[in-house]
Design a protein around this motif. Structure first.
Motif, PDB file in Angstrom:
ATOM      1  N   ALA A   1     -32.656  38.861 -78.849  1.00 11.03           N
ATOM      2  CA  ALA A   1     -32.377  37.721 -79.727  1.00 11.03           C
ATOM      3  C   ALA A   1     -30.992  37.142 -79.422  1.00 11.03           C
ATOM      4  N   PRO A   2     -30.712  35.914 -79.905  1.00  6.23           N
ATOM      5  CA  PRO A   2     -29.376  35.340 -79.712  1.00  6.23           C
ATOM      6  C   PRO A   2     -28.315  36.171 -80.430  1.00  6.23           C
ATOM      7  N   ARG A   3     -27.080  36.111 -79.920  1.00  8.98           N
ATOM      8  CA  ARG A   3     -25.978  36.879 -80.503  1.00  8.98           C
ATOM      9  C   ARG A   3     -24.884  35.941 -80.983  1.00  8.98           C
ATOM     10  N   ASN A   4     -24.657  35.941 -82.287  1.00 11.98           N
ATOM     11  CA  ASN A   4     -23.586  35.165 -82.894  1.00 11.98           C
ATOM     12  C   ASN A   4     -22.470  36.148 -83.241  1.00 11.98           C
ATOM     13  N   ALA A   5     -21.534  36.327 -82.310  1.00 10.16           N
ATOM     14  CA  ALA A   5     -20.519  37.371 -82.462  1.00 10.16           C
ATOM     15  C   ALA A   5     -19.647  37.150 -83.687  1.00 10.16           C
ATOM     16  N   ASP A   6     -19.235  35.914 -83.936  1.00 10.49           N
ATOM     17  CA  ASP A   6     -18.328  35.646 -85.056  1.00 10.49           C
ATOM     18  C   ASP A   6     -18.976  35.987 -86.396  1.00 10.49           C
ATOM     19  N   GLU A   7     -20.228  35.596 -86.576  1.00  7.53           N
ATOM     20  CA  GLU A   7     -20.903  35.879 -87.830  1.00  7.53           C
ATOM     21  C   GLU A   7     -21.291  37.358 -87.948  1.00  7.53           C
ATOM     22  N   THR A   8     -21.607  37.971 -86.811  1.00 14.50           N
ATOM     23  CA  THR A   8     -21.962  39.392 -86.851  1.00 14.50           C
ATOM     24  C   THR A   8     -20.781  40.236 -87.283  1.00 14.50           C
ATOM     25  N   ILE A   9     -19.600  39.971 -86.741  1.00 16.86           N
ATOM     26  CA  ILE A   9     -18.431  40.764 -87.134  1.00 16.86           C
ATOM     27  C   ILE A   9     -18.081  40.507 -88.592  1.00 16.86           C
ATOM     28  N   ARG A  10     -18.375  39.316 -89.088  1.00 11.15           N
ATOM     29  CA  ARG A  10     -18.097  39.019 -90.502  1.00 11.15           C
ATOM     30  C   ARG A  10     -18.969  39.843 -91.433  1.00 11.15           C
ATOM     31  N   ILE A  11     -20.252  39.959 -91.136  1.00  6.21           N
ATOM     32  CA  ILE A  11     -21.162  40.632 -92.065  1.00  6.21           C
ATOM     33  C   ILE A  11     -21.173  42.144 -91.891  1.00  6.21           C
ATOM     34  N   LEU A  12     -20.587  42.648 -90.784  1.00 10.86           N
ATOM     35  CA  LEU A  12     -20.631  44.084 -90.519  1.00 10.86           C
ATOM     36  C   LEU A  12     -19.618  44.826 -91.389  1.00 10.86           C
ATOM     37  N   ALA A  13     -20.086  45.913 -92.012  1.00 16.29           N
ATOM     38  CA  ALA A  13     -19.212  46.741 -92.838  1.00 16.29           C
ATOM     39  C   ALA A  13     -18.268  47.547 -91.954  1.00 16.29           C
ATOM     40  N   PRO A  14     -17.101  47.947 -92.478  1.00 13.60           N
ATOM     41  CA  PRO A  14     -16.218  48.846 -91.724  1.00 13.60           C
ATOM     42  C   PRO A  14     -16.969  50.119 -91.341  1.00 13.60           C
ATOM     43  N   GLY A  15     -16.918  50.473 -90.061  1.00 14.09           N
ATOM     44  CA  GLY A  15     -17.650  51.640 -89.576  1.00 14.09           C
ATOM     45  C   GLY A  15     -19.088  51.357 -89.221  1.00 14.09           C
ATOM     46  N   GLY A  16     -19.533  50.121 -89.379  1.00 13.25           N
ATOM     47  CA  GLY A  16     -20.908  49.758 -89.057  1.00 13.25           C
ATOM     48  C   GLY A  16     -21.118  49.594 -87.562  1.00 13.25           C
ATOM     49  N   VAL A  17     -22.392  49.470 -87.155  1.00 15.80           N
ATOM     50  CA  VAL A  17     -22.718  49.339 -85.733  1.00 15.80           C
ATOM     51  C   VAL A  17     -23.560  48.088 -85.493  1.00 15.80           C
ATOM     52  N   PHE A  18     -23.336  47.504 -84.330  1.00 19.20           N
ATOM     53  CA  PHE A  18     -24.096  46.351 -83.865  1.00 19.20           C
ATOM     54  C   PHE A  18     -24.906  46.825 -82.663  1.00 19.20           C
ATOM     55  N   VAL A  19     -26.236  46.842 -82.800  1.00 24.02           N
ATOM     56  CA  VAL A  19     -27.131  47.372 -81.782  1.00 24.02           C
ATOM     57  C   VAL A  19     -27.785  46.204 -81.041  1.00 24.02           C
ATOM     58  N   VAL A  20     -27.520  46.106 -79.746  1.00 22.85           N
ATOM     59  CA  VAL A  20     -28.026  45.003 -78.925  1.00 22.85           C
ATOM     60  C   VAL A  20     -28.969  45.553 -77.864  1.00 22.85           C
ATOM     61  N   ALA A  21     -30.196  45.053 -77.834  1.00 30.37           N
ATOM     62  CA  ALA A  21     -31.157  45.411 -76.791  1.00 30.37           C
ATOM     63  C   ALA A  21     -31.429  44.170 -75.951  1.00 30.37           C
ATOM     64  N   ALA A  22     -31.101  44.250 -74.667  1.00 29.15           N
ATOM     65  CA  ALA A  22     -31.255  43.098 -73.774  1.00 29.15           C
ATOM     66  C   ALA A  22     -31.926  43.527 -72.483  1.00 29.15           C
ATOM     67  N   PRO A  23     -32.813  42.699 -71.935  1.00 29.41           N
ATOM     68  CA  PRO A  23     -33.515  43.062 -70.702  1.00 29.41           C
ATOM     69  C   PRO A  23     -32.579  43.072 -69.500  1.00 29.41           C
ATOM     70  N   THR A  24     -32.835  43.965 -68.553  1.00 33.74           N
ATOM     71  CA  THR A  24     -32.130  43.940 -67.282  1.00 33.74           C
ATOM     72  C   THR A  24     -32.913  43.071 -66.301  1.00 33.74           C
ATOM     73  N   GLU A  25     -32.359  42.897 -65.104  1.00 33.56           N
ATOM     74  CA  GLU A  25     -33.039  42.063 -64.113  1.00 33.56           C
ATOM     75  C   GLU A  25     -34.330  42.710 -63.620  1.00 33.56           C
ATOM     76  N   ALA A  26     -34.505  44.024 -63.889  1.00 30.82           N
ATOM     77  CA  ALA A  26     -35.732  44.707 -63.470  1.00 30.82           C
ATOM     78  C   ALA A  26     -36.861  44.566 -64.480  1.00 30.82           C
ATOM     79  N   HIS A  27     -36.573  44.031 -65.642  1.00 33.27           N
ATOM     80  CA  HIS A  27     -37.576  43.943 -66.709  1.00 33.27           C
ATOM     81  C   HIS A  27     -38.731  43.026 -66.295  1.00 33.27           C
ATOM     82  N   LEU A  28     -39.944  43.557 -66.361  1.00 37.63           N
ATOM     83  CA  LEU A  28     -41.179  42.819 -66.035  1.00 37.63           C
ATOM     84  C   LEU A  28     -41.178  42.278 -64.614  1.00 37.63           C
TER      85      LEU A  28
END
Length: 272
Positions: free
Chosen positions: A159-186
């Motif tokens: 999915a798209p990544r909005n870094a500024d808004e993600t850091i705003r909504i993330l709690a202290p100690g929280g994690v941001f989990v990003v799954a992105a395809p590599t060039e080998a995908h499919l």
């Protein structure tokens, strides 16, 4: 479920707290967002977002994910999400059907979840993806309808990544989990079906976009072969961006076809 997450929502117009009143989400200054009969609420503020995935794309995604072809990826996303010790909810950006959010909530029995997407067809499914999940329509490139510091976990799977808004909504100690395809995908499908290609520089661009706010705490390469029938391949192609570009017929492929899943799952934390 909207009533259970209402304290984690915020108005996308003015940023104030919200309440659930007479079939609408209403903020303190009076902005009101009607709850659809399917159970989700659209809280789009400002410019209208893209309409998102079509009903056919959403149905293809539901079939493909429901068949378990991405199960190793699901396990990796869940493992990354459960590393968070912070208090708060789980927010899924570009959640689609809410499939990954539901798997994470299964593993985190004390959490509630918010599925964010711009597609009405996806939101209808996400609204019933899990007993502890609510679905909210928004533009992920704009202000997110989530209170500052409310999220213990933010998921971003293809999915798209909005870094500024993600850091705003993330709690202290929280994690941001990003799954992105590599060039080998499919890779076995890209040329025969003329699919949209993964940019060779995609991983670097992801890191550059997040570097100002986040530090990568962990990463895992999920890579395995999938044995897919023609129907499976049609769903796989039909649920992604290539569905909009009239790909070649799948009948040119073996049945079943061996197809590579190659996805990097990265866990980010806030930069000190």
């Amino acid at each position: 479920m909207l009533s259970d997450v209402i304290g984690d929502l915020a108005c996308t117009v003015c940023g104030t707290a919200t309440a659930l009143t007479d079939g609408a989400v209403v903020c303190r200054t009076g902005h009101s967002f009607d709850v659809a009969r399917h159970g989700y609420v659209s809280m789009v503020g400002g410019r209208r977002p893209p309409t998102g995935d079509s009903a056919d794309m959403v149905a293809a995604r539901a079939r493909f994910l429901g068949a378990g072809h991405f199960e190793p990826l699901e396990r990796a996303v869940v493992a990354a999400a459960t590393s968070s010790a912070a208090a708060g909810c789980v927010v899924d950006l570009g959640a689609g059907t809410g499939h990954y959010l539901a798997r994470v909530l299964d593993a985190l029995a004390e959490r509630t979840g918010i599925a964010l997407d711009s597609s009405p067809a996806a939101l209808r499914r996400a609204a019933r993806c899990h007993p502890r999940a609510a679905a909210v329509g928004c533009d992920v490139w704009s202000t997110l309808p989530v209170r500052t510091g409310a999220a213990a976990v933010v998921l971003d799977v293809f999915a798209p990544r909005n870094a500024d808004e993600t850091i705003r909504i993330l709690a202290p100690g929280g994690v941001f989990v990003v799954a992105a395809p590599t060039e080998a995908h499919l890779r076995e499908l890209v040329e025969p079906l003329d699919l949209v290609r993964v940019d060779d520089d995609k991983e670097r661009r992801i890191e550059d976009a997040l570097r100002a706010s986040f530090v990568e705490a962990a990463t895992e390469l999920v890579e395995h072969d999938m044995r897919l029938s023609h129907d499976d391949v049609s769903d796989l192609v039909g649920m992604g961006p290539s569905a909009r570009h009239a790909p070649a017929p799948v009948t040119s492929l073996p049945d079943p076809a061996t197809v590579t899943c190659s996805v990097r799952v990265s866990t980010f934390v806030a930069r000190p």
